[in-house]
Scaffold this motif. Structure first.
Motif, short mmCIF file in Angstrom:
data_model
loop_
_atom_site.label_atom_id
_atom_site.label_comp_id
_atom_site.label_asym_id
_atom_site.label_seq_id
_atom_site.Cartn_x
_atom_site.Cartn_y
_atom_site.Cartn_z
N LEU A 16 -87.47 18.10 -19.57
CA LEU A 16 -88.12 16.76 -18.22
C LEU A 16 -89.07 17.52 -17.93
O LEU A 16 -90.61 16.87 -17.20
N ILE A 17 -89.64 18.71 -17.68
CA ILE A 17 -91.07 19.63 -16.80
C ILE A 17 -91.81 18.78 -17.97
O ILE A 17 -92.74 18.12 -17.37
N ALA A 18 -91.90 19.34 -19.07
CA ALA A 18 -92.64 18.16 -20.16
C ALA A 18 -93.41 17.07 -19.97
O ALA A 18 -94.48 16.57 -19.84
N ARG A 19 -91.71 16.45 -19.58
CA ARG A 19 -92.23 14.67 -19.60
C ARG A 19 -92.41 14.12 -18.35
O ARG A 19 -93.84 13.68 -18.41
N LYS A 20 -92.33 15.12 -17.02
CA LYS A 20 -92.66 14.71 -15.65
C LYS A 20 -94.76 14.96 -15.95
O LYS A 20 -95.75 13.80 -15.22
N LEU A 21 -95.00 16.54 -16.62
CA LEU A 21 -96.07 16.52 -16.95
C LEU A 21 -97.14 15.34 -17.41
O LEU A 21 -98.11 15.07 -17.27
N ARG A 22 -96.44 14.61 -18.47
CA ARG A 22 -96.87 13.74 -18.96
C ARG A 22 -97.61 12.19 -18.59
O ARG A 22 -98.57 11.58 -18.79
N GLU A 23 -96.04 12.20 -18.00
CA GLU A 23 -96.11 10.56 -17.47
C GLU A 23 -97.23 11.18 -15.85
O GLU A 23 -98.14 9.65 -15.91
N GLY A 25 -100.37 12.15 -16.24
CA GLY A 25 -101.54 12.43 -17.55
C GLY A 25 -102.11 13.55 -17.59
O GLY A 25 -103.07 13.21 -18.32
N VAL A 26 -101.22 15.06 -17.87
CA VAL A 26 -101.32 16.14 -18.61
C VAL A 26 -100.95 16.69 -19.40
O VAL A 26 -99.07 16.18 -19.38
N PHE A 27 -101.46 16.47 -20.60
CA PHE A 27 -100.73 16.97 -22.21
C PHE A 27 -99.20 18.45 -21.79
O PHE A 27 -100.53 19.30 -20.83
N SER A 28 -98.48 18.76 -22.63
CA SER A 28 -97.88 20.24 -22.49
C SER A 28 -97.10 19.83 -23.55
O SER A 28 -96.52 19.10 -23.96
N GLU A 193 -106.03 12.77 -18.23
CA GLU A 193 -106.75 12.58 -19.12
C GLU A 193 -105.67 12.06 -19.96
O GLU A 193 -106.89 11.56 -20.95
N TRP A 194 -104.56 13.04 -20.07
CA TRP A 194 -103.31 11.97 -21.18
C TRP A 194 -102.75 10.73 -20.94
O TRP A 194 -102.55 10.03 -20.16
N SER A 195 -102.94 9.87 -22.34
CA SER A 195 -102.46 8.95 -22.42
C SER A 195 -101.89 8.63 -24.44
O SER A 195 -102.87 9.24 -24.50
N LEU A 196 -100.70 7.91 -23.83
CA LEU A 196 -100.43 7.60 -25.29
C LEU A 196 -101.48 7.37 -25.92
O LEU A 196 -101.88 7.01 -27.18
N GLY A 197 -101.79 6.38 -25.13
CA GLY A 197 -104.18 4.85 -25.74
C GLY A 197 -104.34 6.78 -26.45
O GLY A 197 -104.46 6.69 -27.70
N SER A 198 -104.62 7.67 -25.84
CA SER A 198 -105.90 8.31 -26.20
C SER A 198 -104.47 9.53 -27.40
O SER A 198 -105.22 10.28 -28.20
N PHE A 199 -103.16 9.72 -27.46
CA PHE A 199 -102.57 9.90 -28.71
C PHE A 199 -103.02 9.67 -29.89
O PHE A 199 -103.15 10.80 -30.34
#
Ligand code: XMP
Length: 510
Positions: A16-23, A25-28, A193-199
């Protein structure tokens, strides 16, 4: 791009931590707590988070890290066990708490210059540990406390080390998001700067770099994960991707033909269809153990791929739709979050595997995969379809898989889905399916005694498959389902409703 590494000490909330960070906008990425320091340095994280965990830092055999990780020159946030570990290693003292604090507590803010900037006083936080920090390490201040926890938030702004005794990653902590935001952006200077689009762009580039002009084979399971994987790989290598769709005899009614049409006509994928149902059913004869079933199915899949790959010639890579929940639930190597069951994507891979693996979705949760699917042009109906496990109906037949039992499950499943759609419930449920039990029960139909099979209905709601609630279905719906299944499916005379949450149950029965 900035990356935050989360070290896993076995908390149920690590992912959940990793997930929150991605939400945010930070890759984790998550790594086991005992990742070698050299490897951690190579990952080049911009910040580090130490997860919670069920242990006590003073216990024999407690999960420890080298003190050196606090000298990497990057900000560190310790959560719960992570805070206690950081404090102990840096000269503080952790004790077992007489007044345990589990669940809700109210946070008294004493300093708002750092981690608690903008955090409201007396806001609710979520605690879940029996230990507390008795003496903070030198150089730290206490910026937040609760009734039973004197040092609920500690900070050393000079060294950029922070700790929270509660869990900012869970929604029960009111300003949890604010605290994580402060850590990432205010204190660590990261950019969102992280998003699923940039993924998509990054993964396509990465796959292209990895594969070059070699050939890739990808097994389509009929689910969204393997299809998104294929489309990503297809973008990267185009004609060099060869998809294989196997009819393993364990699919739903009409699934094989419907899907072949979709893959080829709609999505333009190069798909080889293989009818191997005889082979699968033959190998599953007499097999009862769920793990054996998964292993057999996984191995046969790979054998078929290998065969197809040989036919195609010069294939070096296998792409797989493994997603994050598969990884953490199957693999003790990622961290101490304990192994629950081996999903065939992961646990069933035979050791003699001849391909190099490509698993582009390994860090994503299901709902993130759905967003990707949309961006990749997959139609809504397919995207919103419920997940279907790789081993198919085999894990929905408790006990031996036979043709006759498959027929029962297929027919009952078809009825269930029809009724759920008709009731307008399909979208709000995570998964609906039937399970066939290996027992018979006595019934009476007309004037005759029957001795037939029992079918279980499972309707669950979930956010990401990690936890799930059974759906509180209306009695009229259940009555209709039971009625139709008993009347229309040969060999079934009893229907029961599964009212188990996950945990302690899993979603599937096997
Ligand atoms: P469980 O049963 O572990 O399921 O609570 C969580 C989610 O994963 C799906 N699932 C699988 N998917 N191979 C897969 O590809 C498997 O072996 C497998 N087992 C479970 C399950 O349907 C649910 O959505």
């Amino acid at each position: 791009m900035h990356k935050v590494v989360v070290l896993d000490f076995g908390s149920q909330y690590t992912q959940l931590i990793a997930r929150k960070l991605r939400e945010l906008g930070v890759f984790s990425e998550i790594f086991p707590f005992n990742i070698p320091l050299a490897k951690l340095r190579k990952e080049d994280p911009s910040a580090l988070i130490l997860s919670g965990g069920p242990q006590s830092v003073y216990e024999k055999g407690a999960l420890l890290v080298s003190k050196e990780i606090f000298k990497l020159g990057i900000p560190v946030l310790g959560i719960c066990y992570g805070l206690q570990l950081m404090a102990k290693l840096l000269g503080g003292k952790v004790l077992s708490s007489k007044k345990r604090e589990y669940g809700f507590a109210s946070l008294e803010v004493r300093d708002r210059t750092g981690l608690l900037s903008g955090v409201k006083d007396k806001g609710q936080v979520w605690m879940s540990h029996g230990d507390r920090l008795e003496r903070i390490p030198p150089g730290f201040i206490i910026s937040g406390k609760t009734a039973n926890t004197k040092a609920a938030v500690i900070e050393s702004s000079k060294d950029k080390l922070y700790g929270v005794q509660f869990h900012p990653e869970v929604i029960h902590t009111r300003d949890g998001k604010k605290i994580l935001t402060n850590f990432l952006f205010r204190l660590s200077g990261l950019k969102n700067e992280w998003s699923l689009g940039s993924f998509i762009g990054e993964k396509v580039k990465e796959i292209r770099g990895f594969v070059g002009n070699k050939k890739v084979i990808c097994g389509l399971s009929g689910g969204i994960d393997s299809l998104v994987t294929s489309l990503l790989v297809h973008r990267a290598v185009r004609r060099n991707l060869f998809c294989v769709f196997v009819d393993n005899g364990l699919l739903r009614k009409n699934q094989y033909l419907d899907l072949m049409k979709k893959f080829r006509r709609q999505l333009n994928l190069n798909v080889i269809g293989v009818d191997a149902s005889e082979l699968f059913l033959d190998r599953l004869k007499g097999v009862i153990s769920p793990e054996r079933k998964r292993k057999i199915i996984g191995e046969l899949f790979i054998r078929i791929f290998e065969e197809q790959a040989r036919k195609i010639g010069g294939v070096d890579f296998l792409a797989q739709g493994t997603i994050y929940p598969d990884v953490i639930e199957s693999s003790p190597v990622r961290g101490p979050s304990s192994t629950i069951k081996s999903h065939h994507n992961v646990g069933g891979l035979p050791k003699r595997l001849k391909f190099k693996l490509i698993e582009p979705l390994k860090e994503l949760f299901k709902d993130e995969v759905r967003v990707l699917a949309e961006e990749l042009g997959i139609d809504k109906d397919f995207i919103t379809q419920h997940p279907f496990p790789g081993p198919g109906l085999a894990v929905r037949i408790v006990g031996e898989v036979t043709r006759e039992r498959l027929e029962i499950v297929r027919e009952a499943d078809e009825i269930l889905i029809q009724e759920i759609r008709r009731a307008g419930l399909y979208k709000q449920l995570w998964q609906v399916f039937v399970v066939l039990l290996p027992v018979k029960s006595v019934g009476v139909m007309g004037d005759r005694r029957t001795y037939q099979r029992v079918v279980v209905i499972r309707l669950v709601q979930s956010e990401d498959g990690m936890t799930a609630a059974w759906y509180q279905a209306r009695p009229e719906l259940l009555a209709r389902l039971s009625n139709r299944i008993v009347n229309e499916v040969q060999g079934v005379n009893r229907v029961v409703y599964d009212i188990t949450t996950k945990p302690p149950g899993t979603i599937e029965w096997e």
